[in-house]
Design an enzyme around this catalytic site. Structure first.
Site, short mmCIF file in Angstrom:
data_model
loop_
_atom_site.label_atom_id
_atom_site.label_comp_id
_atom_site.label_asym_id
_atom_site.label_seq_id
_atom_site.Cartn_x
_atom_site.Cartn_y
_atom_site.Cartn_z
N ASN A 144 14.22 38.47 -8.16
CA ASN A 144 13.01 37.81 -7.20
C ASN A 144 11.90 38.22 -7.90
O ASN A 144 10.96 39.03 -7.46
CB ASN A 144 13.20 38.56 -5.74
CG ASN A 144 12.18 37.85 -4.87
OD1 ASN A 144 12.38 36.89 -4.33
ND2 ASN A 144 11.07 38.65 -4.77
N TYR B 127 3.67 29.38 -15.33
CA TYR B 127 4.42 29.87 -14.15
C TYR B 127 5.53 28.80 -14.12
O TYR B 127 6.42 29.04 -13.73
CB TYR B 127 3.67 29.83 -12.80
CG TYR B 127 4.18 30.26 -11.67
CD1 TYR B 127 4.93 31.48 -11.54
CD2 TYR B 127 4.86 29.19 -10.83
CE1 TYR B 127 5.67 31.80 -10.35
CE2 TYR B 127 5.46 29.56 -9.62
CZ TYR B 127 6.17 30.94 -9.30
OH TYR B 127 6.83 31.09 -8.41
N THR C 66 -3.37 36.84 -1.69
CA THR C 66 -3.74 37.39 -2.89
C THR C 66 -3.88 36.47 -4.14
O THR C 66 -4.86 36.66 -4.98
CB THR C 66 -2.59 38.51 -3.49
OG1 THR C 66 -1.46 37.94 -3.55
CG2 THR C 66 -2.53 39.60 -2.39
#
Length: 273
Positions: free
Chosen positions: A103, A169, A209
């Site tokens: 994860n 990403y 965030t």
């Protein structure tokens, strides 16, 4: 045909689950934290692994508060020396690892012109190389025992463009998906299953965030609402939605499931626009 079909074996009693990325980016339920607690609730012994000692300890404390079994292990899963140490400590404490829950993920907003080679290498090391390092640690034992499960967390960003540039990403999470497919094919005959869980827009502490910055809204609630409007089901997912999918893949209920992606996205990747 048997007179009575088998009961659904959603039970992890006696299993050891190594959760890489079991902390949280902020207060609340991350996917790693919710998954760790879910595994413990199903009877697993959980290795709570994270770089952030305080956050990992919070996850472990939550498990202990419910009477579950867990221990915190602190280190960076992108660093080979840390990975070797973490798995050695986990095996010393609990024995063989039955389930690897990977994860781990970082990113940087931007396309090709905004992403330096150094940024790309850093994100690749955390998102992809760490999965290689962890797999190298668990596969020999899984093959020897003739069973094991590897669950990698990818993202719908690995499948399509989501409206804002997130190149490194998306590309590295696509690599995670394909890495897991290839691993599944190679080790299927030896009893090792490997699958990817693909979360959609999930309401976790990461929203506050990082993700909120992708929207023009200055208010966090506005950013949440904007994300919810994108989803056919009308809401973002929760960390528990993803954790429950992971629990299925970790268990014998998924004994005939390998080399695939379980998309947990409220239908968003099925939309035309």
């Amino acid at each position: 045909m048997s007179a009575r079909p088998p009961a659904l074996p959603l039970d992890l009693s006696g299993r050891v689950v190594f959760v890489a990325g079991a902390g949280s980016a902020g207060p609340g339920w991350s996917i790693g934290r919710a998954s760790s607690l879910t595994y413990a609730r199903l009877g697993a012994q959980v290795c709570v692994v994270d770089r952030d000692a305080a956050s990992a300890e919070e996850t472990t404390a939550l498990i202990h508060a419910e009477g579950g079994t867990a221990q915190t292990f602190i280190g960076d899963v992108a660093e080979p020396a840390d990975v070797a140490r973490l798995f050695a400590e986990a095996r010393e404490r609990f024995g063989a690892i039955d389930v690897l829950h990977h994860n781990v993920g970082i990113g940087k907003t931007g396309g090709p012109l905004e992403t330096s080679a150094e940024d790309f290498d850093r994100i690749h090391n955390v998102n992809v190389r760490s999965l290689l390092l962890a797999s190298q640690q668990v596969l020999p034992g899984m093959v020897e025992r003739g069973r094991g499960a590897i669950i990698a967390i990818s993202s719908i960003a690995a499948m399509r463009y989501l409206g804002y540039p997130h190149l490194a990403y998306g590309v590295t999470k696509a690599a995670v998906t394909h890495f897991t497919r290839m691993l599944a094919q190679q080790y299927a005959a030896q009893g090792v299953r490997a699958n990817t869980v693909v979360p959609g827009l999930i309401d976790t502490p990461r929203i506050a965030t990082t993700v909120a910055r992708m929207f023009s809204a200055t208010d966090l609630d506005e950013a949440r609402a904007a994300r919810a409007r994108q989803v056919p089901m009308g809401r973002m997912g929760t960390a528990w939605d993803v954790a429950h999918a992971c629990a299925f893949l970790a268990s014998d209920a998924a004994a005939y499931v390998t080399g695939t992606e379980l998309v947990v996205d409220g239908g968003i990747t099925g939309k035309f626009v």
